[in-house]
Structures are given as C-alpha cells and as structure tokens.
Design a protein around this motif. Structure first.
Motif, PDB file in Angstrom:
ATOM      1  N   GLN A 139       0.823  -1.209   0.000  1.00 58.28           N
ATOM      2  CA  GLN A 139       0.000   0.000   0.000  1.00 58.28           C
ATOM      3  C   GLN A 139       0.859   1.263   0.000  1.00 58.28           C
ATOM      4  N   ILE A 140       1.941   1.238   0.782  1.00 61.93           N
ATOM      5  CA  ILE A 140       2.855   2.384   0.827  1.00 61.93           C
ATOM      6  C   ILE A 140       3.487   2.601  -0.545  1.00 61.93           C
ATOM      7  N   GLU A 141       3.928   1.517  -1.183  1.00 61.37           N
ATOM      8  CA  GLU A 141       4.536   1.643  -2.505  1.00 61.37           C
ATOM      9  C   GLU A 141       3.527   2.179  -3.522  1.00 61.37           C
ATOM     10  N   GLN A 142       2.273   1.722  -3.432  1.00 61.29           N
ATOM     11  CA  GLN A 142       1.245   2.201  -4.348  1.00 61.29           C
ATOM     12  C   GLN A 142       1.018   3.704  -4.152  1.00 61.29           C
ATOM     13  N   ALA A 143       0.983   4.124  -2.885  1.00 62.03           N
ATOM     14  CA  ALA A 143       0.791   5.550  -2.600  1.00 62.03           C
ATOM     15  C   ALA A 143       1.966   6.373  -3.121  1.00 62.03           C
ATOM     16  N   MET A 144       3.189   5.843  -2.982  1.00 61.60           N
ATOM     17  CA  MET A 144       4.350   6.561  -3.512  1.00 61.60           C
ATOM     18  C   MET A 144       4.268   6.680  -5.020  1.00 61.60           C
ATOM     19  N   GLY A 145       3.847   5.594  -5.690  1.00 64.29           N
ATOM     20  CA  GLY A 145       3.708   5.637  -7.139  1.00 64.29           C
ATOM     21  C   GLY A 145       2.655   6.638  -7.581  1.00 64.29           C
ATOM     22  N   ASP A 146       1.510   6.662  -6.879  1.00 68.86           N
ATOM     23  CA  ASP A 146       0.449   7.621  -7.223  1.00 68.86           C
ATOM     24  C   ASP A 146       0.928   9.060  -7.043  1.00 68.86           C
ATOM     25  N   GLU A 147       1.706   9.274  -5.982  1.00 74.14           N
ATOM     26  CA  GLU A 147       2.198  10.629  -5.723  1.00 74.14           C
ATOM     27  C   GLU A 147       3.168  11.076  -6.813  1.00 74.14           C
ATOM     28  N   ILE A 148       4.038  10.151  -7.247  1.00 76.90           N
ATOM     29  CA  ILE A 148       4.981  10.494  -8.318  1.00 76.90           C
ATOM     30  C   ILE A 148       4.221  10.855  -9.589  1.00 76.90           C
ATOM     31  N   ARG A 149       3.203  10.070  -9.939  1.00 76.42           N
ATOM     32  CA  ARG A 149       2.438  10.317 -11.168  1.00 76.42           C
ATOM     33  C   ARG A 149       1.716  11.668 -11.117  1.00 76.42           C
ATOM     34  N   ALA A 150       1.362  12.111  -9.901  1.00 78.55           N
ATOM     35  CA  ALA A 150       0.587  13.350  -9.765  1.00 78.55           C
ATOM     36  C   ALA A 150       1.438  14.607  -9.661  1.00 78.55           C
ATOM     37  N   LEU A 151       2.752  14.452  -9.584  1.00 86.49           N
ATOM     38  CA  LEU A 151       3.624  15.612  -9.426  1.00 86.49           C
ATOM     39  C   LEU A 151       3.571  16.496 -10.671  1.00 86.49           C
ATOM     40  N   ASP A 152       3.405  17.801 -10.478  1.00 87.36           N
ATOM     41  CA  ASP A 152       3.340  18.697 -11.625  1.00 87.36           C
ATOM     42  C   ASP A 152       4.696  19.292 -11.996  1.00 87.36           C
ATOM     43  N   TRP A 153       5.692  19.138 -11.106  1.00 92.25           N
ATOM     44  CA  TRP A 153       7.006  19.722 -11.388  1.00 92.25           C
ATOM     45  C   TRP A 153       7.984  18.714 -11.990  1.00 92.25           C
ATOM     46  N   MET A 154       7.551  17.467 -12.139  1.00 92.16           N
ATOM     47  CA  MET A 154       8.446  16.426 -12.656  1.00 92.16           C
ATOM     48  C   MET A 154       8.064  16.088 -14.095  1.00 92.16           C
ATOM     49  N   SER A 155       9.047  16.024 -14.970  1.00 90.91           N
ATOM     50  CA  SER A 155       8.783  15.726 -16.378  1.00 90.91           C
ATOM     51  C   SER A 155       8.370  14.270 -16.546  1.00 90.91           C
ATOM     52  N   PRO A 156       7.678  13.919 -17.636  1.00 87.90           N
ATOM     53  CA  PRO A 156       7.284  12.526 -17.873  1.00 87.90           C
ATOM     54  C   PRO A 156       8.478  11.566 -17.865  1.00 87.90           C
ATOM     55  N   ALA A 157       9.602  11.976 -18.443  1.00 91.06           N
ATOM     56  CA  ALA A 157      10.779  11.091 -18.493  1.00 91.06           C
ATOM     57  C   ALA A 157      11.328  10.840 -17.086  1.00 91.06           C
ATOM     58  N   THR A 158      11.346  11.906 -16.260  1.00 91.56           N
ATOM     59  CA  THR A 158      11.843  11.749 -14.887  1.00 91.56           C
ATOM     60  C   THR A 158      10.890  10.887 -14.072  1.00 91.56           C
ATOM     61  N   LYS A 159       9.569  11.079 -14.283  1.00 85.36           N
ATOM     62  CA  LYS A 159       8.597  10.230 -13.587  1.00 85.36           C
ATOM     63  C   LYS A 159       8.805   8.758 -13.940  1.00 85.36           C
ATOM     64  N   LYS A 160       9.050   8.512 -15.232  1.00 82.60           N
ATOM     65  CA  LYS A 160       9.271   7.130 -15.680  1.00 82.60           C
ATOM     66  C   LYS A 160      10.471   6.514 -14.952  1.00 82.60           C
ATOM     67  N   LYS A 161      11.568   7.288 -14.843  1.00 81.88           N
ATOM     68  CA  LYS A 161      12.756   6.792 -14.147  1.00 81.88           C
ATOM     69  C   LYS A 161      12.478   6.576 -12.658  1.00 81.88           C
ATOM     70  N   ALA A 162      11.721   7.510 -12.060  1.00 83.64           N
ATOM     71  CA  ALA A 162      11.407   7.381 -10.635  1.00 83.64           C
ATOM     72  C   ALA A 162      10.566   6.148 -10.365  1.00 83.64           C
ATOM     73  N   LEU A 163       9.594   5.867 -11.233  1.00 83.64           N
ATOM     74  CA  LEU A 163       8.753   4.679 -11.056  1.00 83.64           C
ATOM     75  C   LEU A 163       9.547   3.401 -11.280  1.00 83.64           C
ATOM     76  N   GLU A 164      10.491   3.445 -12.235  1.00 90.13           N
ATOM     77  CA  GLU A 164      11.354   2.281 -12.440  1.00 90.13           C
ATOM     78  C   GLU A 164      12.204   2.017 -11.202  1.00 90.13           C
TER      79      GLU A 164
END
Length: 289
Positions: A233-258
């Motif tokens: 659940q914690i990991e899912q919440a972290m993933g949702d938060e990363i996807r919702a960030l408005d200051w992070m580019s799509p490429a950076t989000k992809k790396k963060a989720l990986e």
C-alpha cells in the motif's frame, strides 16, 4: 587470514558485478601499530605476544628448545606484512583501495606465489580480474615467501591454524588465548559464560535454524502477510504521488517509477530458508562442528 585476505565484493567501478578483492591480512595483533610503534605500550604488547606464541607452541606439543625462535620467526614475518599494510585512516579512502588488474599483473607483483594455482585450488579458476586493494602489501607477501625457508613458512602457517582454532579447543588453549588477546590486549577481565558463547555461536553459524524458531514464536505468517500488505500500500501511494507531481517531467517520472519498482521488500524472514540437512553435528568434537 593467512598472508592475505580474499573476499567477494562489488566492483568499485561497476556496482552491477561482483569481483574478487585481494587485501591485506596475515597478522595476529589488532593493528599494524602494534608491530611498528616504539612506545612502551606497544613494546610491552610485542613482548607479551612473544611469550604467548611460545606458550601456545608448547601447548601444541612443539619442542621447548625452539619455541622462542619460532615465536620470533612469526613476529618478524608478521612485521613485514604489517609494515606494508595501510593505516586505518588510509583504509577509509576507497580511492586507495581500488587497483583492478588481471592475473598477469598480479603475478608480476609476487612472482614466487602461483596465483593461478591458488585460485584454482580455491575453486575460482575463472578469475580474469582482481581488485588488489593494496599492491604494496602483495609485494610484501612476495618478500615473505621468497626470503623465508619452507620450515619457517610452516612455523607461520602452523601458528595461524592454532590461533584460529584456539577458542574452540577448550582447556589450556582457550585460557591462554583469552588471557592474551582478550584480557591483556583488550582489558576484558573474564570470558563470557559457556551458555552465552553457545547462543552467540548458534546465531552466527546456524542463523536460519535459530531464526525459524524465533519467528515461529514472535512473527508468524499472518503478521508477515499483514506487513507485506501495508508495504504494498505504501509503494502504491508513492507511485500515485509520483504520477501526480506537476514539477516532474514525464521522463523523470518514468525513471522514478522504475527505481521504485526495483525496491526489494524483506519482511520478517526469508521466503526460502537455508537448508542445513547436509550438516552433521556431533558431540565428539566442538572444533570439527
């Protein structure tokens, strides 16, 4: 370790692979300073070490007539190794411990030691590259091997075998070993009781067997499943938060989720315990066990 220390660790220049690391070793006293410093404390320690070496030799059945000369042989050989060992301060600098080389270059450092044959005997014949943490130390190994007779090398090896086994030999061996290395050098007045030694050794040598009983009493399958569920659940919440960030580019989000996906969760105890079924424990010999 006999003459040197061999271990497996990540390549300092490429953390995705593990390579052999060849480092300093071969001394019995706690630090190189015990061999090299000339203050009263260190001189007393060396005299005490000489006496200890002589007593241990006699306990092992060695002739009293050669005990002191054998002790001096060990001390002199270890002093050569200590002199080439980096100080504790230098050993904290990773740049000073990174000298990757192939077997040809390693062999050139110590021509009298057959490294290919050594790795073959250790079951590591395919070593193509080794991190020699202290090249000057390997040159000191060459000095020891090349300048000492076979009988002197046997004295050194016999001592290190005896030193390693002493805590498990009981009786006079155990008392003599504790008296010098723990009481004299470290100021520990009494050895721990037998029950504490047995518990510590069991945990060290049979950790998974002891661990299974521990978790059976304190952290069973239900607790583990519940904790793993919370972790997901914690990991899912972290993933949702990363996807919702408005200051992070799509490429950076992809790396963060990986990166998030690479996290390995170790909860409570392993899914596969170590198998001890091939281990034979006997009451005949504590040392053999």
């Amino acid at each position: 370790a006999l003459l040197f220390a061999l271990s497996a660790a990540p390549d300092f220049g490429d953390s995705t692979r593990v390579i052999a690391h060849l480092g300093s070793g071969g001394i019995s006293l706690p630090d190189r300073d015990y061999y090299l410093q000339q203050d009263a404390k260190m001189q007393d320690a060396r005299r005490g070490y000489m006496s200890h070496l002589s007593r241990m030799s006699r306990l092992a059945g060695g002739p009293a007539a050669t005990a002191r000369q054998d002790a001096l042989t060990v001390l002199l050989m270890e002093t050569v190794l200590a002199r080439a060992t980096l100080s504790r301060v230098d050993q904290r600098d990773p740049q000073k411990l990174f000298h990757k080389m192939d077997l040809r270059r390693l062999q050139a450092l110590s021509p009298h030691f057959d490294w290919a044959r050594y790795f073959q005997a250790m079951g590591l014949p395919a070593q193509r590259v080794v991190n020699v943490t202290e090249p000057a130390f390997v040159k000191a190994v060459e000095v020891v091997v090349a300048s000492r007779t076979l009988d002197e090398l046997k004295v050194y090896l016999r001592w290190h075998l005896l030193h390693a086994a002493a805590p498990a030999l009981g009786g006079d061996f155990e008392r003599e070993n504790f008296g010098f290395f723990e009481k004299t050098l470290r100021g520990i007045p009494e050895p721990p009781p037998a029950w504490r030694r047995c518990v510590t050794l069991t945990d060290t040598l049979l950790g998974d067997a002891l661990g299974q009983e521990f978790v059976r009493r304190t952290f069973g399958p239900e607790q583990k499943q519940r904790t793993e569920h919370i972790t997901r659940q914690i990991e899912q919440a972290m993933g949702d938060e990363i996807r919702a960030l408005d200051w992070m580019s799509p490429a950076t989000k992809k790396k963060a989720l990986e990166k998030l996906a690479t996290v390995v969760n170790k909860v409570g105890y392993p899914d596969r315990w170590r198998d001890y079924s091939a281990l034979k424990v006997s009451r005949q010999s504590f040392l053999a066990n």
